[in-house]
Write a protein that holds these residues in place. Structure first.
Motif, mmCIF file in Angstrom:
data_model
loop_
_atom_site.group_PDB
_atom_site.id
_atom_site.type_symbol
_atom_site.label_atom_id
_atom_site.label_comp_id
_atom_site.label_asym_id
_atom_site.label_seq_id
_atom_site.Cartn_x
_atom_site.Cartn_y
_atom_site.Cartn_z
ATOM 1 N N GLY A 16 58.918 19.231 -80.949
ATOM 2 C CA GLY A 16 58.779 20.592 -81.477
ATOM 3 C C GLY A 16 57.804 20.591 -82.648
ATOM 4 O O GLY A 16 58.049 21.160 -83.702
ATOM 5 N N THR A 17 56.657 19.977 -82.410
ATOM 6 C CA THR A 17 55.676 19.739 -83.489
ATOM 7 C C THR A 17 54.995 21.016 -83.990
ATOM 8 O O THR A 17 54.466 21.051 -85.098
ATOM 9 N N GLY A 18 54.982 22.080 -83.173
ATOM 10 C CA GLY A 18 54.348 23.346 -83.599
ATOM 11 C C GLY A 18 52.878 23.140 -83.900
ATOM 12 O O GLY A 18 52.099 22.705 -83.045
ATOM 13 N N ALA A 19 52.485 23.418 -85.148
ATOM 14 C CA ALA A 19 51.082 23.240 -85.551
ATOM 15 C C ALA A 19 50.783 21.793 -85.952
ATOM 16 O O ALA A 19 49.733 21.512 -86.512
ATOM 17 N N GLY A 20 51.732 20.883 -85.668
ATOM 18 C CA GLY A 20 51.474 19.462 -85.910
ATOM 19 C C GLY A 20 52.267 18.837 -87.050
ATOM 20 O O GLY A 20 51.916 17.748 -87.527
ATOM 21 N N PHE A 21 53.356 19.501 -87.436
ATOM 22 C CA PHE A 21 54.145 18.982 -88.568
ATOM 23 C C PHE A 21 55.475 18.430 -88.109
ATOM 24 O O PHE A 21 56.216 19.147 -87.406
ATOM 25 N N PRO A 22 55.768 17.199 -88.484
ATOM 26 C CA PRO A 22 55.054 16.304 -89.405
ATOM 27 C C PRO A 22 54.057 15.345 -88.747
ATOM 28 O O PRO A 22 53.414 14.556 -89.441
ATOM 29 N N GLY A 23 53.888 15.407 -87.407
ATOM 30 C CA GLY A 23 53.147 14.356 -86.703
ATOM 31 C C GLY A 23 51.699 14.138 -87.126
ATOM 32 O O GLY A 23 51.258 12.998 -87.266
ATOM 33 N N ILE A 24 50.942 15.235 -87.317
ATOM 34 C CA ILE A 24 49.508 15.053 -87.654
ATOM 35 C C ILE A 24 49.333 14.438 -89.052
ATOM 36 O O ILE A 24 48.602 13.442 -89.197
ATOM 37 N N PRO A 25 49.999 14.962 -90.096
ATOM 38 C CA PRO A 25 49.848 14.305 -91.408
ATOM 39 C C PRO A 25 50.242 12.823 -91.363
ATOM 40 O O PRO A 25 49.572 11.979 -91.974
ATOM 41 N N LEU A 26 51.286 12.498 -90.606
ATOM 42 C CA LEU A 26 51.703 11.088 -90.518
ATOM 43 C C LEU A 26 50.611 10.258 -89.852
ATOM 44 O O LEU A 26 50.307 9.140 -90.284
ATOM 45 N N LYS A 27 49.996 10.801 -88.811
ATOM 46 C CA LYS A 27 48.935 10.067 -88.115
ATOM 47 C C LYS A 27 47.706 9.876 -89.024
ATOM 48 O O LYS A 27 47.080 8.817 -89.010
ATOM 49 N N ILE A 28 47.360 10.898 -89.798
ATOM 50 C CA ILE A 28 46.194 10.758 -90.699
ATOM 51 C C ILE A 28 46.477 9.675 -91.750
ATOM 52 O O ILE A 28 45.656 8.820 -92.030
ATOM 53 N N ALA A 29 47.677 9.722 -92.324
ATOM 54 C CA ALA A 29 48.000 8.783 -93.405
ATOM 55 C C ALA A 29 48.276 7.373 -92.883
ATOM 56 O O ALA A 29 48.017 6.397 -93.593
ATOM 57 N N TYR A 30 48.815 7.282 -91.657
ATOM 58 C CA TYR A 30 49.151 5.964 -91.078
ATOM 59 C C TYR A 30 48.460 5.829 -89.718
ATOM 60 O O TYR A 30 49.090 6.009 -88.671
ATOM 61 N N PRO A 31 47.160 5.529 -89.733
ATOM 62 C CA PRO A 31 46.389 5.540 -88.479
ATOM 63 C C PRO A 31 46.879 4.517 -87.461
ATOM 64 O O PRO A 31 46.586 4.642 -86.276
ATOM 65 N N GLY A 32 47.652 3.532 -87.897
ATOM 66 C CA GLY A 32 48.164 2.518 -86.957
ATOM 67 C C GLY A 32 49.270 3.043 -86.062
ATOM 68 O O GLY A 32 49.624 2.400 -85.068
ATOM 69 N N LYS A 81 51.212 5.022 -83.199
ATOM 70 C CA LYS A 81 50.876 5.529 -81.861
ATOM 71 C C LYS A 81 51.729 6.787 -81.699
ATOM 72 O O LYS A 81 52.962 6.705 -81.673
ATOM 73 N N VAL A 82 51.076 7.960 -81.636
ATOM 74 C CA VAL A 82 51.816 9.221 -81.796
ATOM 75 C C VAL A 82 51.808 10.092 -80.535
ATOM 76 O O VAL A 82 50.774 10.263 -79.883
ATOM 77 N N THR A 83 52.972 10.652 -80.215
ATOM 78 C CA THR A 83 53.074 11.710 -79.202
ATOM 79 C C THR A 83 53.557 12.976 -79.903
ATOM 80 O O THR A 83 54.555 12.948 -80.631
ATOM 81 N N LEU A 84 52.813 14.075 -79.693
ATOM 82 C CA LEU A 84 53.224 15.376 -80.222
ATOM 83 C C LEU A 84 53.722 16.185 -79.036
ATOM 84 O O LEU A 84 53.008 16.332 -78.046
ATOM 85 N N LEU A 85 54.941 16.709 -79.129
ATOM 86 C CA LEU A 85 55.514 17.450 -78.000
ATOM 87 C C LEU A 85 55.878 18.863 -78.438
ATOM 88 O O LEU A 85 56.516 19.049 -79.476
ATOM 89 N N ASP A 86 55.443 19.854 -77.643
ATOM 90 C CA ASP A 86 55.867 21.223 -77.925
ATOM 91 C C ASP A 86 55.931 22.024 -76.632
ATOM 92 O O ASP A 86 55.144 21.805 -75.707
ATOM 93 N N SER A 87 56.852 22.986 -76.607
ATOM 94 C CA SER A 87 57.040 23.775 -75.396
ATOM 95 C C SER A 87 56.089 24.970 -75.321
ATOM 96 O O SER A 87 56.094 25.689 -74.329
ATOM 97 N N LEU A 88 55.272 25.176 -76.345
ATOM 98 C CA LEU A 88 54.303 26.289 -76.316
ATOM 99 C C LEU A 88 52.886 25.751 -76.098
ATOM 100 O O LEU A 88 52.324 25.089 -76.968
ATOM 101 N N ASN A 89 52.303 26.095 -74.968
ATOM 102 C CA ASN A 89 51.020 25.496 -74.594
ATOM 103 C C ASN A 89 49.878 25.857 -75.536
ATOM 104 O O ASN A 89 48.974 25.064 -75.765
ATOM 105 N N LYS A 90 49.910 27.055 -76.112
ATOM 106 C CA LYS A 90 48.778 27.418 -76.986
ATOM 107 C C LYS A 90 48.758 26.525 -78.236
ATOM 108 O O LYS A 90 47.696 26.217 -78.771
ATOM 109 N N ARG A 91 49.922 26.067 -78.652
ATOM 110 C CA ARG A 91 49.959 25.138 -79.800
ATOM 111 C C ARG A 91 49.378 23.778 -79.390
ATOM 112 O O ARG A 91 48.724 23.111 -80.185
ATOM 113 N N ILE A 92 49.610 23.389 -78.143
ATOM 114 C CA ILE A 92 49.053 22.122 -77.655
ATOM 115 C C ILE A 92 47.521 22.213 -77.631
ATOM 116 O O ILE A 92 46.824 21.264 -77.980
ATOM 117 N N LYS A 93 46.999 23.393 -77.266
ATOM 118 C CA LYS A 93 45.532 23.575 -77.261
ATOM 119 C C LYS A 93 44.985 23.394 -78.677
ATOM 120 O O LYS A 93 43.969 22.742 -78.889
#
Ligand SMILES: C[S@@+](CC[C@H](N)C(=O)[O-])C[C@H]1O[C@@H](n2cnc3c(N)ncnc32)[C@H](O)[C@@H]1O
Length: 244
Positions: free
Chosen positions: A82-98, A100-112
Protein backbone atom coordinates in the motif's frame (compact mmCIF):
# COMPACT_ATOMS: atom_id res chain seq x y z
CA UNK A 1 7.51 24.64 10.68
CA UNK A 2 8.13 27.51 8.29
CA UNK A 3 11.81 27.68 9.25
CA UNK A 4 12.28 24.02 8.47
CA UNK A 5 14.51 23.75 5.41
CA UNK A 6 17.11 21.65 3.68
CA UNK A 7 19.79 22.53 6.26
CA UNK A 8 17.48 21.41 9.06
CA UNK A 9 16.56 18.30 7.05
CA UNK A 10 20.24 17.30 6.93
CA UNK A 11 20.59 17.83 10.69
CA UNK A 12 17.48 15.82 11.45
CA UNK A 13 18.69 13.01 9.21
CA UNK A 14 22.01 12.96 11.07
CA UNK A 15 20.10 12.39 14.30
CA UNK A 16 18.50 9.17 12.99
CA UNK A 17 21.28 8.67 11.74
CA UNK A 18 20.92 8.80 7.97
CA UNK A 19 23.72 10.35 5.93
CA UNK A 20 22.98 11.35 2.35
CA UNK A 21 25.51 12.27 -0.31
CA UNK A 22 24.76 15.06 -2.78
CA UNK A 23 23.42 12.68 -5.41
CA UNK A 24 20.97 11.17 -2.93
CA UNK A 25 19.86 14.61 -1.77
CA UNK A 26 19.22 15.61 -5.38
CA UNK A 27 17.11 12.48 -5.81
CA UNK A 28 14.94 13.52 -2.86
CA UNK A 29 14.43 16.96 -4.39
CA UNK A 30 13.56 15.51 -7.79
CA UNK A 31 11.14 13.10 -6.11
CA UNK A 32 9.50 16.08 -4.40
CA UNK A 33 9.18 17.92 -7.73
CA UNK A 34 7.59 14.92 -9.44
CA UNK A 35 5.26 14.42 -6.49
CA UNK A 36 3.83 17.95 -6.64
CA UNK A 37 3.74 17.94 -10.44
CA UNK A 38 1.75 14.67 -10.67
CA UNK A 39 -0.34 15.63 -7.65
CA UNK A 40 -1.97 18.31 -9.81
CA UNK A 41 -3.56 15.67 -12.00
CA UNK A 42 -4.03 12.80 -9.53
CA UNK A 43 -4.52 12.42 -5.83
CA UNK A 44 -1.15 11.45 -4.37
CA UNK A 45 -0.75 13.46 -1.16
CA UNK A 46 -2.45 16.17 0.85
CA UNK A 47 0.98 17.42 1.93
CA UNK A 48 2.64 19.47 -0.80
CA UNK A 49 4.63 22.24 0.90
CA UNK A 50 8.38 21.48 0.56
CA UNK A 51 9.29 21.62 4.25
CA UNK A 52 6.26 19.56 5.22
CA UNK A 53 7.10 16.86 2.68
CA UNK A 54 10.69 16.74 3.97
CA UNK A 55 9.49 16.15 7.49
CA UNK A 56 6.18 14.28 7.27
CA UNK A 57 7.01 12.07 4.33
CA UNK A 58 10.81 11.81 4.00
CA UNK A 59 12.01 11.93 7.63
CA UNK A 60 9.01 9.87 8.69
CA UNK A 61 9.74 7.17 6.09
CA UNK A 62 13.44 7.05 7.01
CA UNK A 63 12.67 6.71 10.72
CA UNK A 64 12.61 2.97 10.09
CA UNK A 65 16.34 3.03 10.85
CA UNK A 66 15.40 3.60 14.53
CA UNK A 67 13.85 0.13 14.62
CA UNK A 68 15.83 -1.75 11.97
CA UNK A 69 19.52 -0.79 12.10
CA UNK A 70 20.39 -3.68 9.76
CA UNK A 71 18.78 -1.69 6.91
CA UNK A 72 22.26 -0.62 5.89
CA UNK A 73 23.17 -4.22 5.12
CA UNK A 74 23.47 -4.79 1.41
CA UNK A 75 20.89 -6.78 -0.50
CA UNK A 76 18.10 -6.99 2.06
CA UNK A 77 14.78 -7.40 0.28
CA UNK A 78 11.90 -5.13 1.26
CA UNK A 79 8.27 -4.88 0.18
CA UNK A 80 6.13 -1.78 0.84
CA UNK A 81 2.46 -2.78 0.95
CA UNK A 82 0.00 0.00 0.00
CA UNK A 83 2.87 2.30 -0.94
CA UNK A 84 0.63 5.02 -2.48
CA UNK A 85 2.95 7.77 -3.71
CA UNK A 86 5.94 5.70 -2.55
CA UNK A 87 6.00 6.07 1.23
CA UNK A 88 8.03 4.72 2.89
CA UNK A 89 9.55 2.60 0.07
CA UNK A 90 11.04 5.29 -2.21
CA UNK A 91 12.82 7.31 0.55
CA UNK A 92 14.22 4.03 1.93
CA UNK A 93 15.50 3.04 -1.51
CA UNK A 94 17.15 6.45 -2.08
CA UNK A 95 18.85 6.38 1.33
CA UNK A 96 19.76 2.66 1.21
CA UNK A 97 20.48 1.87 -2.46
CA UNK A 98 21.54 -1.69 -1.56
CA UNK A 99 17.94 -2.61 -0.73
CA UNK A 100 16.02 -4.72 -3.23
CA UNK A 101 12.58 -3.10 -3.17
CA UNK A 102 9.06 -4.04 -4.27
CA UNK A 103 6.39 -1.33 -4.13
CA UNK A 104 2.85 -2.72 -4.14
CA UNK A 105 -0.39 -0.79 -4.55
CA UNK A 106 -3.90 -1.61 -5.68
CA UNK A 107 -4.31 1.68 -7.60
CA UNK A 108 -2.72 1.51 -11.04
CA UNK A 109 -2.37 5.26 -11.55
CA UNK A 110 -0.09 5.38 -8.50
CA UNK A 111 2.01 2.60 -10.04
CA UNK A 112 2.37 4.73 -13.20
CA UNK A 113 3.62 7.62 -11.07
CA UNK A 114 6.05 5.32 -9.23
CA UNK A 115 7.45 3.96 -12.49
CA UNK A 116 8.10 7.54 -13.60
CA UNK A 117 9.90 8.25 -10.30
CA UNK A 118 11.98 5.07 -10.63
CA UNK A 119 12.90 6.04 -14.19
CA UNK A 120 13.67 9.75 -13.57
CA UNK A 121 15.68 9.06 -10.40
CA UNK A 122 17.56 6.21 -12.09
CA UNK A 123 16.75 3.77 -9.28
CA UNK A 124 17.79 0.16 -9.78
CA UNK A 125 16.70 -3.08 -8.14
CA UNK A 126 13.24 -1.72 -7.49
CA UNK A 127 9.87 -2.64 -9.03
CA UNK A 128 6.38 -1.15 -8.71
CA UNK A 129 3.59 -3.70 -8.97
CA UNK A 130 -0.12 -3.23 -9.31
CA UNK A 131 -2.43 -5.42 -7.26
CA UNK A 132 -3.88 -6.24 -3.91
CA UNK A 133 -1.78 -7.62 -1.10
CA UNK A 134 -4.26 -10.49 -0.68
CA UNK A 135 -3.56 -11.65 -4.25
CA UNK A 136 0.17 -10.97 -4.40
CA UNK A 137 0.90 -12.84 -1.17
CA UNK A 138 -0.36 -16.10 -2.73
CA UNK A 139 2.03 -16.78 -5.65
CA UNK A 140 5.31 -18.37 -4.62
CA UNK A 141 7.20 -15.58 -6.38
CA UNK A 142 6.28 -13.23 -3.54
CA UNK A 143 5.23 -15.44 -0.63
CA UNK A 144 7.69 -15.61 2.28
CA UNK A 145 10.38 -14.08 0.09
CA UNK A 146 11.14 -10.79 1.85
CA UNK A 147 13.49 -9.92 4.70
CA UNK A 148 11.36 -6.88 5.54
CA UNK A 149 7.78 -5.80 4.89
CA UNK A 150 6.76 -2.22 5.71
CA UNK A 151 3.44 -0.46 5.52
CA UNK A 152 2.23 3.03 6.44
CA UNK A 153 -1.35 4.29 6.73
CA UNK A 154 -3.06 1.34 5.05
CA UNK A 155 -5.19 -0.58 7.58
CA UNK A 156 -5.61 -1.57 11.21
CA UNK A 157 -2.89 -3.82 12.61
CA UNK A 158 -4.93 -7.03 12.38
CA UNK A 159 -5.87 -6.52 8.72
CA UNK A 160 -2.38 -5.30 7.95
CA UNK A 161 -0.78 -8.36 9.53
CA UNK A 162 -2.82 -10.54 7.19
CA UNK A 163 -1.70 -8.42 4.21
CA UNK A 164 1.95 -8.27 5.26
CA UNK A 165 3.14 -11.28 7.25
CA UNK A 166 2.66 -13.75 4.34
CA UNK A 167 5.32 -11.83 2.37
CA UNK A 168 7.97 -12.15 5.10
CA UNK A 169 10.42 -15.05 5.30
CA UNK A 170 10.71 -16.84 8.62
CA UNK A 171 13.26 -14.81 10.60
CA UNK A 172 12.33 -11.60 8.75
CA UNK A 173 10.33 -8.63 10.04
CA UNK A 174 7.11 -6.76 9.35
CA UNK A 175 7.15 -3.15 10.52
CA UNK A 176 3.95 -1.16 10.73
CA UNK A 177 4.21 2.64 10.79
CA UNK A 178 1.52 4.06 13.05
CA UNK A 179 0.78 7.68 13.86
CA UNK A 180 -1.10 7.39 17.15
CA UNK A 181 -1.06 5.41 20.33
CA UNK A 182 -2.76 2.20 19.29
CA UNK A 183 -2.87 0.01 22.41
CA UNK A 184 -6.43 -1.14 21.72
CA UNK A 185 -5.78 -1.78 18.04
CA UNK A 186 -2.60 -3.68 18.95
CA UNK A 187 -4.39 -5.78 21.59
CA UNK A 188 -7.08 -6.65 19.04
CA UNK A 189 -4.38 -7.73 16.59
CA UNK A 190 -2.57 -10.11 18.95
CA UNK A 191 -4.46 -13.17 17.81
CA UNK A 192 -4.00 -12.36 14.11
CA UNK A 193 -0.26 -11.78 14.54
CA UNK A 194 0.10 -15.09 16.36
CA UNK A 195 -1.99 -17.11 13.84
CA UNK A 196 -0.07 -15.61 10.93
CA UNK A 197 3.28 -16.66 12.40
CA UNK A 198 4.40 -13.38 13.95
CA UNK A 199 5.45 -12.07 17.32
CA UNK A 200 5.69 -8.42 18.42
CA UNK A 201 9.40 -7.93 18.99
CA UNK A 202 9.68 -4.20 19.60
CA UNK A 203 7.85 -0.87 19.58
CA UNK A 204 9.75 2.31 18.90
CA UNK A 205 7.93 5.56 19.50
CA UNK A 206 9.17 9.09 18.86
CA UNK A 207 8.12 12.56 17.72
CA UNK A 208 9.00 13.93 14.32
CA UNK A 209 11.73 16.60 14.75
CA UNK A 210 10.68 19.83 16.53
CA UNK A 211 7.04 18.84 16.54
CA UNK A 212 4.34 17.17 18.58
CA UNK A 213 3.71 14.69 15.75
CA UNK A 214 3.77 11.28 17.40
CA UNK A 215 4.88 8.14 15.60
CA UNK A 216 5.23 4.50 16.61
CA UNK A 217 6.82 1.64 14.71
CA UNK A 218 5.54 -1.85 15.52
CA UNK A 219 8.22 -4.40 14.81
CA UNK A 220 6.82 -7.89 14.30
CA UNK A 221 9.16 -10.81 13.83
CA UNK A 222 8.16 -13.73 11.62
CA UNK A 223 8.58 -16.80 13.81
CA UNK A 224 6.85 -19.49 11.78
CA UNK A 225 5.42 -20.11 8.32
CA UNK A 226 2.03 -18.46 7.65
CA UNK A 227 -0.73 -21.10 7.24
CA UNK A 228 -1.68 -21.49 3.56
CA UNK A 229 -5.25 -20.26 4.06
CA UNK A 230 -3.96 -16.71 4.71
CA UNK A 231 -4.39 -14.16 3.39
CA UNK A 232 -8.07 -14.88 2.83
CA UNK A 233 -9.73 -13.73 -0.37
CA UNK A 234 -9.43 -10.09 -1.41
CA UNK A 235 -11.52 -7.77 0.75
CA UNK A 236 -12.05 -10.19 3.64
CA UNK A 237 -9.07 -9.16 5.82
CA UNK A 238 -10.44 -5.58 5.86
CA UNK A 239 -14.10 -6.56 6.19
CA UNK A 240 -13.64 -9.24 8.82
CA UNK A 241 -10.25 -8.82 10.51
CA UNK A 242 -9.06 -11.75 12.60
CA UNK A 243 -9.84 -10.61 16.15
CA UNK A 244 -9.78 -12.08 19.64
C1 LIG B 1 -3.69 6.14 2.73
S1 LIG B 1 -2.75 5.48 1.42
C2 LIG B 1 -1.13 5.42 2.17
C3 LIG B 1 -0.06 5.47 1.14
C4 LIG B 1 1.38 5.49 1.69
N1 LIG B 1 1.71 4.22 2.32
C5 LIG B 1 1.60 6.64 2.63
O1 LIG B 1 1.84 6.41 3.82
O2 LIG B 1 1.56 7.79 2.18
C6 LIG B 1 -3.20 3.76 1.38
C7 LIG B 1 -2.74 3.05 0.12
O3 LIG B 1 -2.93 1.64 0.29
C8 LIG B 1 -3.41 1.09 -0.92
N2 LIG B 1 -4.12 -0.15 -0.55
C9 LIG B 1 -5.20 -0.26 0.26
N3 LIG B 1 -5.55 -1.56 0.40
C10 LIG B 1 -4.64 -2.29 -0.32
C11 LIG B 1 -4.48 -3.69 -0.57
N4 LIG B 1 -5.32 -4.59 -0.07
N5 LIG B 1 -3.44 -4.08 -1.34
C12 LIG B 1 -2.60 -3.16 -1.89
N6 LIG B 1 -2.72 -1.83 -1.69
C13 LIG B 1 -3.73 -1.39 -0.92
C14 LIG B 1 -4.30 2.19 -1.51
O4 LIG B 1 -4.46 2.07 -2.91
C15 LIG B 1 -3.53 3.45 -1.10
O5 LIG B 1 -2.63 3.86 -2.12
Amino acid sequence: MSDYNLVQFRKDLEQLPVILNQEQEEKFILYYELLVQWNEVMNLTAITEFNEVLKKHFIDSLSLIRAVPELEEKKLSLIDVGTGAGFPGIPLKIAYPGLKVTLLDSLNKRIKFLNEVIDKLGLEDIEAVHGRAEDYAKPSLFREKYDICVSRAVANLSTLSEYCLPFVRVGGQFISYKSEKIEEEAAAAEKAIHILGGDVKDKKDFYLPDSDIYRILYVIEKKSVTPKKYPRKAGLPAKEPIVK
